[in-house]
Every structure is written in structure tokens, then in C-alpha cells.
Design an enzyme around this catalytic site. Structure first.
Site, mmCIF file in Angstrom:
data_model
loop_
_atom_site.group_PDB
_atom_site.id
_atom_site.type_symbol
_atom_site.label_atom_id
_atom_site.label_comp_id
_atom_site.label_asym_id
_atom_site.label_seq_id
_atom_site.Cartn_x
_atom_site.Cartn_y
_atom_site.Cartn_z
ATOM 1 N N SER A 1 -11.453 1.448 1.794
ATOM 2 C CA SER A 1 -10.706 0.555 0.906
ATOM 3 C C SER A 1 -10.684 -0.852 1.468
ATOM 4 O O SER A 1 -10.668 -1.044 2.698
ATOM 5 C CB SER A 1 -9.271 1.076 0.793
ATOM 6 O OG SER A 1 -8.427 0.091 0.241
ATOM 7 N N TYR B 1 -1.285 4.644 4.995
ATOM 8 C CA TYR B 1 -2.476 4.970 4.189
ATOM 9 C C TYR B 1 -3.644 4.082 4.609
ATOM 10 O O TYR B 1 -4.751 4.555 4.866
ATOM 11 C CB TYR B 1 -2.158 4.794 2.689
ATOM 12 C CG TYR B 1 -3.379 4.533 1.837
ATOM 13 C CD1 TYR B 1 -4.213 5.571 1.454
ATOM 14 C CD2 TYR B 1 -3.711 3.225 1.435
ATOM 15 C CE1 TYR B 1 -5.352 5.319 0.692
ATOM 16 C CE2 TYR B 1 -4.833 2.970 0.685
ATOM 17 C CZ TYR B 1 -5.657 4.018 0.313
ATOM 18 O OH TYR B 1 -6.771 3.772 -0.424
ATOM 19 N N LYS C 1 -7.476 4.864 6.577
ATOM 20 C CA LYS C 1 -8.819 4.417 6.179
ATOM 21 C C LYS C 1 -9.488 3.709 7.359
ATOM 22 O O LYS C 1 -10.665 3.939 7.661
ATOM 23 C CB LYS C 1 -8.741 3.467 4.971
ATOM 24 C CG LYS C 1 -8.243 4.111 3.697
ATOM 25 C CD LYS C 1 -9.215 5.175 3.194
ATOM 26 C CE LYS C 1 -8.769 5.835 1.901
ATOM 27 N NZ LYS C 1 -9.563 7.016 1.549
HETATM 28 C C1 UD1 Z 1 -3.204 -1.220 -3.729
HETATM 29 C C2 UD1 Z 1 -3.167 -0.933 -2.244
HETATM 30 C C3 UD1 Z 1 -4.548 -0.563 -1.777
HETATM 31 C C4 UD1 Z 1 -5.115 0.583 -2.587
HETATM 32 C C5 UD1 Z 1 -5.142 0.158 -4.062
HETATM 33 C C6 UD1 Z 1 -5.621 1.301 -4.940
HETATM 34 C C7 UD1 Z 1 -1.426 -2.263 -1.138
HETATM 35 C C8 UD1 Z 1 -1.118 -3.407 -0.227
HETATM 36 N N1 UD1 Z 1 -2.690 -2.066 -1.473
HETATM 37 O O1 UD1 Z 1 -3.910 -2.423 -3.937
HETATM 38 O O2 UD1 Z 1 -4.452 -0.153 -0.420
HETATM 39 O O3 UD1 Z 1 -6.411 0.882 -2.134
HETATM 40 O O4 UD1 Z 1 -3.817 -0.184 -4.468
HETATM 41 O O5 UD1 Z 1 -6.081 0.790 -6.143
HETATM 42 O O6 UD1 Z 1 -0.553 -1.564 -1.578
HETATM 43 N N2 UD1 Z 1 1.307 -5.490 -9.742
HETATM 44 C C9 UD1 Z 1 2.354 -5.895 -10.546
HETATM 45 N N3 UD1 Z 1 3.149 -4.934 -11.121
HETATM 46 C C10 UD1 Z 1 2.929 -3.589 -10.936
HETATM 47 C C11 UD1 Z 1 1.843 -3.191 -10.104
HETATM 48 C C12 UD1 Z 1 1.072 -4.157 -9.526
HETATM 49 O O7 UD1 Z 1 2.586 -7.091 -10.739
HETATM 50 O O8 UD1 Z 1 3.696 -2.769 -11.461
HETATM 51 C C13 UD1 Z 1 0.433 -6.507 -9.152
HETATM 52 C C14 UD1 Z 1 0.415 -6.513 -7.637
HETATM 53 O O9 UD1 Z 1 1.418 -7.343 -7.111
HETATM 54 C C15 UD1 Z 1 -0.999 -7.033 -7.356
HETATM 55 C C16 UD1 Z 1 -1.819 -6.493 -8.531
HETATM 56 O O10 UD1 Z 1 -0.882 -6.214 -9.555
HETATM 57 O O11 UD1 Z 1 -1.024 -8.453 -7.420
HETATM 58 C C17 UD1 Z 1 -2.591 -5.221 -8.198
HETATM 59 O O12 UD1 Z 1 -1.707 -4.263 -7.642
HETATM 60 P P1 UD1 Z 1 -2.159 -2.733 -7.406
HETATM 61 O O13 UD1 Z 1 -2.810 -2.205 -8.624
HETATM 62 O O14 UD1 Z 1 -0.968 -1.985 -6.894
HETATM 63 O O15 UD1 Z 1 -3.292 -2.837 -6.301
HETATM 64 P P2 UD1 Z 1 -3.266 -3.527 -4.837
HETATM 65 O O16 UD1 Z 1 -1.889 -3.788 -4.380
HETATM 66 O O17 UD1 Z 1 -4.220 -4.661 -4.875
#
Ligand code: UD1
Length: 339
Positions: free
Chosen positions: A124, A149, A153
Site C-alpha cells: 500500500s 496496518y 505492510k
Molecule cells: C486509507 C488508508 C490506507 C489504505 C486505504 C485503503 C490511512 C491513513 N490510510 O487511505 O492505508 O490503504 O485507505 O483504500 O488511513 N474522507 C472523507 N470522509 C470519509 C472518508 C474519507 O472526507 O468518510 C477523505 C479522507 O480524509 C481522504 C480521502 O477521503 O482525504 C480518502 O480517504 P480514504 O478512502 O479513507 O483513503 P485514505 O485515507 O487515502
């Protein structure tokens, strides 16, 4: 090629099964269905039109795994199996380290005993830690992960690098995924998170379907054009193809290589919400919430190494990702559950 897919009933594993099978390869699934459904197997059979070879086996079970290796002559293994929930890993570090490391070590032991020496690992972009330096390149340092997690990795990458160093006949590809979303265009397989989704796309699809009231956007004060976080979203079907290309590469090379699998393009949370609404003609109510601890402003890949060495590149657009994710959600409001 005959390929073993550990965790082959999961989100990325199931799409990779389809890609391998449709390209004429034989893929065999090992999964303990801890975080996946047996229903995936019948969906895979529908998509491919063939019986799906699978074993309900825990990769930590040396004896049971060895029996699978006795029945098939594998050219390579793609190792997807593992616990994968970031938030859960913070509260259950012992389980995460035990399961993810044990399964990898057991798999390597059985591979060594059975003379199988090619492995593709599901890593990842999280292994790059909290850097601001974008795009991320494979030559940049890794570590500084923000949760157990991510550390599993990182540690598994190190284990496999050491195995390749000690055994010159081994071939290892470490695939660092960016943000896999979307679903197979049949609408038969897709992401089926347990409980409240943690990741953005499954949250959006459940809000759009009315299952959840609104999306919390975690922060609009990041140093990005619209203030929301930027990520490199990649369609799971493109990602699946990357695994085929990595297996083909390992047939002709030894040693260990790391590859970013991303599109190289970042989109913000608001880009995602607006694209999803537009292409699917739905509304996604949201409100701005505080930043989520551990999140960084921007994260996107330099995917040029995968293009150069594997001949792989992502083709699907953000629109495709949103359309396919919505089709999956609409056809399967409760995921793989029948009720
Ligand atoms: C996360 C994990 C990563 C994992 C990946 C799986 C962390 C730091 N990283 O990545 O290790 O491999 O998921 O796909 O946790 N967001 C919102 N509202 C929500 C959910 C997300 O605003 O309800 C935003 C987050 O702040 C971020 C973006 O959407 O800016 C993507 O979030 P997410 O899908 O959770 O992925 P990552 O955090 O990038």
C-alpha cells in the site's frame, strides 16, 4: 500460468481472479472468508462461466495450505490475504501483527518447501508515511507509518526483500496500491465493507443510496485548491490487470522490485462527490467535519516505473470509477448478504 490467490475472495483478489481467468490463466483461491463472503465464489462463476477452484483455508494453517500446494503446480502466488482496516488495527495491534505477519511467513515456508519462488504482494502507498513530497516514487524512503496496518505492510515488504536477497532464485513484486475503488462492470462483484465504511467511496455510495444520512468531509482547510484532501483513486479493474502484468514480469526476472500502482492523477474529496453526483444523477449530502487524524493533504503516485517495466498503466477514468461503484451498490444494496 497457474496462480494461487491468497485472499482471492476479497475486493481486489476477486477482480484479479476475473482478470487472470479471462486472460486464459488458471487461478486458484485460498480464503478463510473471515472478511469476505462465499457468495463471491458463485458470482465469479457467473462472470467467468467456469467452476471456481477455491479452498476454505487460513493461510496461517501450514498443513492445510501445504495440501493446496500438493494439489496444484503453481507458477506464482499473489498474496492478498490479511487484515486491512486501518482504524481497527490501532485497537487490535497484536491481532494485526500476528495475522498479517504469520500468514506471510507460513506462505513463504510452504512456497520454499514446494519449490514455488515467485510472489506478488499486496502492499500500500501507506508505507510512504506522512510525507508532503509528491508524486511518490518507489525510490523514496518508506516507514513512519501511522497505524499498525500500515506497519504490517512495511514489515512484510522487508521480509520479502530479505527472502529474495537470501534466495537468488526468488522473484518478488511489491505492489503499492493507491486508492482502489470502483467495481467490475457486471455489477456482480465489488467492495463490501463490514459495518460503517471507513473509506471514501463506499461511504459515498451508501449515502447516495440512502443507507447513510450524509458524508462527513474530513477537513476543508488543507493546502489544496478546494481545501479537501487529494488522493490517487484507481479503478479496481485497472489494478487487477497490474497483478497479471506483475506475474508475467516475474516469469522472466528474479530479485525484488517495488511498483506503485496508481493513475498519477489526484482528485479531491469534493471532486469525487461532484463527479459521483453528476455521472450517476444522484445527490450526496455532506457536511464539513474536522480533519481525520493521520490524514495527509495530498497523496498521488508516480506510476512510470510500472509502465516502463510491466507495460502497465491505468486506463479508466474517475467517471468510470463512480459509475461502476454506483452500479455495484444499486444492484447489491446489502453487499453480498442476501437480506
Ligand atoms: C486509507 C488508508 C490506507 C489504505 C486505504 C485503503 C490511512 C491513513 N490510510 O487511505 O492505508 O490503504 O485507505 O483504500 O488511513 N474522507 C472523507 N470522509 C470519509 C472518508 C474519507 O472526507 O468518510 C477523505 C479522507 O480524509 C481522504 C480521502 O477521503 O482525504 C480518502 O480517504 P480514504 O478512502 O479513507 O483513503 P485514505 O485515507 O487515502
Amino acid at each position: 500460468m497457474t496462480i494461487l490467490l491468497t485472499g482471492g475472495a476479497g475486493f481486489i483478489g476477486s477482480h484479479t481472479y476475473v482478470a487472470l481467468t479471462q486472460a486464459g490463466h488458471e487461478a486458484v483461491i485460498v480464503d478463510n472468508f473471515y472478511n469476505s463472503s462465499q457468495e463471491v465464489i458463485s458470482r465469479l462463476q457467473t462472470i467467468t462461466g467456469k467452476a471456481v477452484p477455491y479452498y476454505d483455508v487460513d493461510v496461517c494453517d501450514h498443513h492445510a495450505l501445504d495440501q493446496v500446494f500438493q494439489k496444484h503446480s503453481f507458477d506464482a502466488v499473489i498474496h492478498f490475504a490479511g487484515y486491512k482496516a486501518v482504524g481497527e488495527s490501532v485497537g487490535m495491534p497484536i491481532e494485526y501483527y500476528r495475522n498479517n505477519l504469520d500468514s506471510t511467513l507460513t506462505l513463504c515456508e510452504v512456497m520454499r518447501e514446494r519449490g514455488v519462488n515467485r510472489i506478488v504482494f499486496s502492499s500500500s502507498a501507506t508505507v510512504y508515511g506522512m510525507t508532503d513530497d509528491m508524486p511518490l516514487k518507489e525510490t523514496m524512503s518508506s516507514g513512519g507509518c501511522t497505524n499498525p496496518y500500515g506497519w504490517t505492510k512495511y514489515m512484510i515488504e522487508q521480509i520479502l526483500r530479505d527472502v529474495a536477497d537470501a534466495n537468488p532464485s526468488w522473484a518478488v513484486a511489491l505492489l503499492r496500491y493507491f486508492n482502489p475503488i470502483g467495481a467490475h462492470e457486471s455489477g456482480l462483484i465489488g467492495e463490501d465493507p463490514v459495518g460503517l465504511p471507513n473509506n471514501l467511496m463506499p461511504f459515498i455510495t451508501q449515502v447516495a443510496s440512502g443507507k447513510l444520512k450524509e458524508l462527513n468531509i474530513f477537513g476543508n482547510d488543507y493546502p489544496t485548491p478546494d481545501g479537501t484532501g487529494i488522493r490517487d483513486y484507481i479503478h479496481v479493474v485497472d489494478l487487477a490487470q497490474g497483478h497479471l502484468d506483475a506475474c508475467a514480469y516475474l516469469m522472466a526476472h528474479t530479485g525484488c522490485e517495488v511498483f506503485n500502482l496508481g493513475t498519477g492523477v489526484g482528485y479531491s474529496v469534493l471532486d469525487m462527490v461532484h463527479t459521483f453526483e453528476r455521472v450517476n444523477n444522484v445527490t450526496v449530502p455532506f457536511h464539513i467535519a474536522p480533519r481525520r487524524p493521520g490524514d495527509i493533504a495530498r497523496c498521488f503516485a508516480d506510476p512510470s516505473k510500472a509502465e516502463k517495466l510491466l507495460g502497465w498503466k491505468a486506463h479508466k477514468s474517475l467517471e468510470d470509477m463512480c459509475i461502476d461503484a454506483w452500479r455495484w451498490q444499486s444492484l447489491n444494496p446489502n453487499g453480498y448478504a442476501t437480506v
